[in-house]
Design a protein around this motif. Structure first.
Motif, PDB file in Angstrom:
ATOM      1  N   LYS A 133       1.050  -5.608  -0.742  1.00 51.64           N
ATOM      2  CA  LYS A 133       2.164  -4.716  -0.428  1.00 51.64           C
ATOM      3  C   LYS A 133       2.231  -4.628   1.094  1.00 51.64           C
ATOM      4  O   LYS A 133       1.253  -4.251   1.748  1.00 51.64           O
TER       5      LYS A 133
ATOM      6  N   THR B 295       1.345  -0.746   9.459  1.00 51.06           N
ATOM      7  CA  THR B 295       0.153  -0.356   8.706  1.00 51.06           C
ATOM      8  C   THR B 295      -0.182   1.111   8.990  1.00 51.06           C
ATOM      9  O   THR B 295       0.275   1.692   9.968  1.00 51.06           O
ATOM     10  N   GLY B 296      -1.017   1.696   8.107  1.00 51.20           N
ATOM     11  CA  GLY B 296      -1.534   3.043   8.327  1.00 51.20           C
ATOM     12  C   GLY B 296      -0.503   4.138   8.113  1.00 51.20           C
ATOM     13  O   GLY B 296       0.692   3.889   7.906  1.00 51.20           O
TER      14      GLY B 296
ATOM     15  N   TYR C   1      -7.033  -2.495   2.992  1.00 54.01           N
ATOM     16  CA  TYR C   1      -5.895  -2.018   3.769  1.00 54.01           C
ATOM     17  C   TYR C   1      -5.815  -2.725   5.124  1.00 54.01           C
ATOM     18  O   TYR C   1      -6.833  -2.938   5.797  1.00 54.01           O
TER      19      TYR C   1
ATOM     20  N   ARG D  95      -8.313  -2.556  -3.308  1.00 56.39           N
ATOM     21  CA  ARG D  95      -7.357  -2.619  -2.194  1.00 56.39           C
ATOM     22  C   ARG D  95      -8.096  -2.755  -0.869  1.00 56.39           C
ATOM     23  O   ARG D  95      -9.037  -2.002  -0.596  1.00 56.39           O
TER      24      ARG D  95
ATOM     25  N   GLU E 121     -11.033   1.422   3.357  1.00 60.47           N
ATOM     26  CA  GLU E 121     -10.484   2.748   3.636  1.00 60.47           C
ATOM     27  C   GLU E 121      -9.132   2.621   4.328  1.00 60.47           C
ATOM     28  O   GLU E 121      -8.985   1.863   5.293  1.00 60.47           O
ATOM     29  N   PRO E 122      -8.131   3.363   3.855  1.00 61.47           N
ATOM     30  CA  PRO E 122      -6.818   3.276   4.491  1.00 61.47           C
ATOM     31  C   PRO E 122      -6.845   3.888   5.894  1.00 61.47           C
ATOM     32  O   PRO E 122      -7.382   4.994   6.082  1.00 61.47           O
TER      33      PRO E 122
ATOM     34  N   GLN F 272       1.008   2.148   4.111  1.00 65.84           N
ATOM     35  CA  GLN F 272      -0.314   1.579   3.859  1.00 65.84           C
ATOM     36  C   GLN F 272      -0.177   0.163   3.286  1.00 65.84           C
ATOM     37  O   GLN F 272      -0.272  -0.068   2.078  1.00 65.84           O
ATOM     38  N   SER F 273       0.060  -0.775   4.165  1.00 66.23           N
ATOM     39  CA  SER F 273       0.068  -2.182   3.743  1.00 66.23           C
ATOM     40  C   SER F 273      -1.332  -2.556   3.251  1.00 66.23           C
ATOM     41  O   SER F 273      -2.337  -2.168   3.874  1.00 66.23           O
ATOM     42  N   HIS F 274      -1.389  -3.309   2.156  1.00 69.68           N
ATOM     43  CA  HIS F 274      -2.703  -3.656   1.630  1.00 69.68           C
ATOM     44  C   HIS F 274      -2.672  -4.956   0.836  1.00 69.68           C
ATOM     45  O   HIS F 274      -1.612  -5.418   0.385  1.00 69.68           O
TER      46      HIS F 274
ATOM     47  N   ASP G  10      -4.983  -3.047   9.013  1.00 70.70           N
ATOM     48  CA  ASP G  10      -4.959  -2.211  10.216  1.00 70.70           C
ATOM     49  C   ASP G  10      -4.442  -3.081  11.354  1.00 70.70           C
ATOM     50  O   ASP G  10      -5.122  -3.988  11.828  1.00 70.70           O
TER      51      ASP G  10
ATOM     52  N   LEU H 214      -9.039  -5.806   7.716  1.00 67.43           N
ATOM     53  CA  LEU H 214      -8.855  -5.344   6.350  1.00 67.43           C
ATOM     54  C   LEU H 214     -10.008  -4.405   6.047  1.00 67.43           C
ATOM     55  O   LEU H 214     -11.162  -4.712   6.360  1.00 67.43           O
TER      56      LEU H 214
END
Length: 587
Positions: free
Chosen positions: A424, A571-572, A376, A374, A387-388, A576-578, A378, A384
């Motif tokens: 997602k 995001t975040g 993530y 994944r 780490e989320p 958590q869009s990834h 931001d 990308l």
């Protein structure tokens, strides 16, 4: 010694290459209609396996005449295609008999109902066509010079209908080679993620009605047989229109996955014949997804997947592709012990940024050793990350512009991504719907985008995915984390300003990314456009601007009040869009 003749042929001839040709052989269907076929076979007595195709492109139209630029590109870039053949019997997307008949194969080309020299109403990929194809297979399997084993081999249309007819299980069908052929008429061709693709509307007048039965002298003439490609009869414009089901209109009137598409989509559980499914990494918008899905979901206990690059038509004719097909059919149609039984189930042409490929054998699809990773999003940093991000953020974009961009890199070491991708996203829209166009892109350290000659477009990005937000409903049985599967059976409008969780399918890809390169995800409200000059193919209406002919610009399907507005990506925090990447270790 006189050869056994097939009844009803228009005329016959034997070429200097010892190919016995019977032109315009009639095949009677269950309703009494006569389809017409050309038969190429060895000029000697015996029983031989049959390769048969059934489709609408005109059995008598030479490749070089009907698809000039495609032929010129292939002949220029792949001299092995034209070597060893006079090429006078070359025909769009089917085998060259001059390279197959000497290997003791019978090659039969059937003009489908309403196409070429076969009369009747053309209803593309319909149940009627599939039944016709079934009966043609059975006719071919019982010919006096047939060994009773029939194989199917062809590109695109001649591949797509293989899935359909194989599900009917004709007794004489012994093996199929589906070369770049979609298998799901809704998801692969008509609606990408629920968004109408205008390809079919342009394809029919460019490639189908041009060789429709009933054009008579207005159509081309076969330089080999001397016959009119579109039949001797001249029908009026009104009669021609009456004899063609308007598939484009059907697509527009049927925005959900209903009976129109189900009639044309096979029951994979009934496909049990030996299967070779071959896809193209550059086939975004048509076929790529279908080859992978058809391979994975078909019930055959003997099935293989091959993935390659280059243009849509080239590898079918190159020595690489033809020899692969020969090994497959020699084993299943002739019973030869040629090592095919030991062929690994997956053969991949691993793609590199310089457009070179390295063949590699694998045991599964997706690859068992895949490290699903994944990255993530931001929104604050536009990045990308592995780490989320802890802090919630958002970024909005005008859907008529270039969207929001998220970047990862530079890669610290060489990295391979091979397999399906997914995203997602948590989004809100200023309107009651939103079309999401996701583009995975790779850039060199100098900032130049890595694009490839795709199946059609010479500037194809690394990967693409699509989703109409109102089609976000998932099928829980068929969905996988790496391949969300949407039902497309109901419309769920958005409440403007409300955040929704969307799972987006991104079609499979393959690329070895060198150290120092950067990966980028674009989230857009319209099709990707390559910033360089467009190119053209003689058989395509659209200029090639990055997506080839697979664009989504129908104003009725995408009214401004719904699809021109602002979309915001969250995001975040709790959203958590990834992006999910298939990382292959040890690249």
């Amino acid at each position: 010694m006189a050869l056994t003749e097939t009844p009803g042929a228009h005329h016959r001839e034997t070429t200097p290459e010892d190919i016995f040709i019977e032109w315009d052989v009639p095949i009677e269907m269950d309703d009494g209609l006569l389809l017409r076929a050309d038969v190429y076979r060895p000029a000697k007595e015996g029983r031989f396996p049959v390769l048969i195709t059934y489709g609408p492109y005109g059995k008598g139209l030479p490749f070089q005449q009907g698809y000039t630029t495609s032929w010129e590109i292939m002949a220029r870039n792949h001299p092995d295609v034209t070597a060893g053949s006079t090429n006078r019997f070359q025909n769009w997307e089917v085998v060259d008999p001059e390279k197959w008949v000497p290997r003791d194969y019978v090659c039969i080309r059937v003009d489908s109902r309403g196409a070429g020299r076969s009369p009747g109403k053309m209803d593309l990929w319909s149940a009627r066509e599939t039944r016709d194809f079934h009966d043609c297979i059975e006719w071919a399997g019982t010919l006096p010079y047939s060994n009773g084993k029939v194989g199917l081999d062809g590109i695109s249309y001649y591949a797509m209908n293989q899935w359909q007819v194989a599900a009917l299980q004709p007794p004489h069908l012994a093996a199929i080679c589906v070369w770049e052929g979609g298998s799901d008429w809704y998801r692969d061709m008509s609606h990408h993620g629920g968004i109408l693709c205008t390809f079919i509307a342009n394809w029919i007048p460019m490639q189908v009605t041009t060789v429709q039965y009933g054009r008579g002298e207005d159509g081309p003439r076969d330089p080999n047989s001397g016959l009119l490609v579109c039949g001797d009869e001249k029908l009026s414009k009104e009669e021609l229109a009456e004899n063609l089901t308007d598939l484009d209109e059907q697509y527009q009137q049927h925005p959900l996955d209903d009976e129109v598409y189900r009639e044309r989509t096979p029951d994979f559980s009934k496909i049990t014949v030996p299967l070779l499914s071959t896809g193209n990494w550059g086939g975004q918008g048509l076929h790529l997804r279908g080859n992978v899905e058809g391979y994975g979901r078909s019930a055959s206990s003997q099935k293989w997947l091959e993935m390659h690059g280059l243009e849509h038509w080239s590898h079918f004719y190159t020595d690489y592709g033809r020899e692969l097909q020969l090994r497959f059919f020699d084993h299943f149609l002739k019973g030869e012990d040629n090592g095919w039984a030991d062929q690994p189930p997956v053969q991949l042409n691993i793609r590199h940024v310089d457009s070179t490929f390295v063949v590699r054998q694998e045991q599964s699809w997706p690859l068992e050793r895949t490290e699903w990773t994944r990255l993530y999003l931001d929104a604050d940093a536009g990045t990308l990350s592995a780490e989320p991000p802890s802090a919630a953020a958002s970024v909005g974009y005008d859907t008529t512009g270039d969207g929001a961009t998220f970047s990862f890199g530079p890669f610290p070491e060489q990295t391979e991504i091979t397999g399906p991708l997914a995203a997602k996203l948590f989004v809100e829209s200023s309107t009651a719907d939103a079309d999401l166009f996701l583009v995975v892109r790779v850039f060199s350290p100098e900032g130049e985008e890595v694009v490839f000659h795709g199946a059609l477009d010479p500037h194809t990005p690394v990967a693409q995915g699509w989703l109409r937000a109102s089609h976000r409903k998932l099928d829980p049985e068929l969905s996988q984390p790496y391949r969300p599967y949407h039902t497309h059976d109901e419309i769920q409008p958005l409440e403007p300003g409300t955040v929704y969780e969307l799972d987006v399918e991104i079609w499979p890809t393959c690329l070895v990314i060198p150290a120092g390169y950067t990966l980028q995800l674009d989230v857009r409200g319209r099709d990707y456009v390559y910033p360089g000059p467009a190119e053209h193919l003689s058989n395509m209406k659209n200029p090639m601007t990055g997506c080839g002919p697979f664009v989504h610009d129908d104003p009725v399907d995408r009214p401004a009040e719904l699809f021109e507005g602002t979309v915001t990506v969250h995001t975040g925090g709790e959203r958590q869009s990834h992006l999910l990447l298939p990382i292959i270790p040890g690249a």
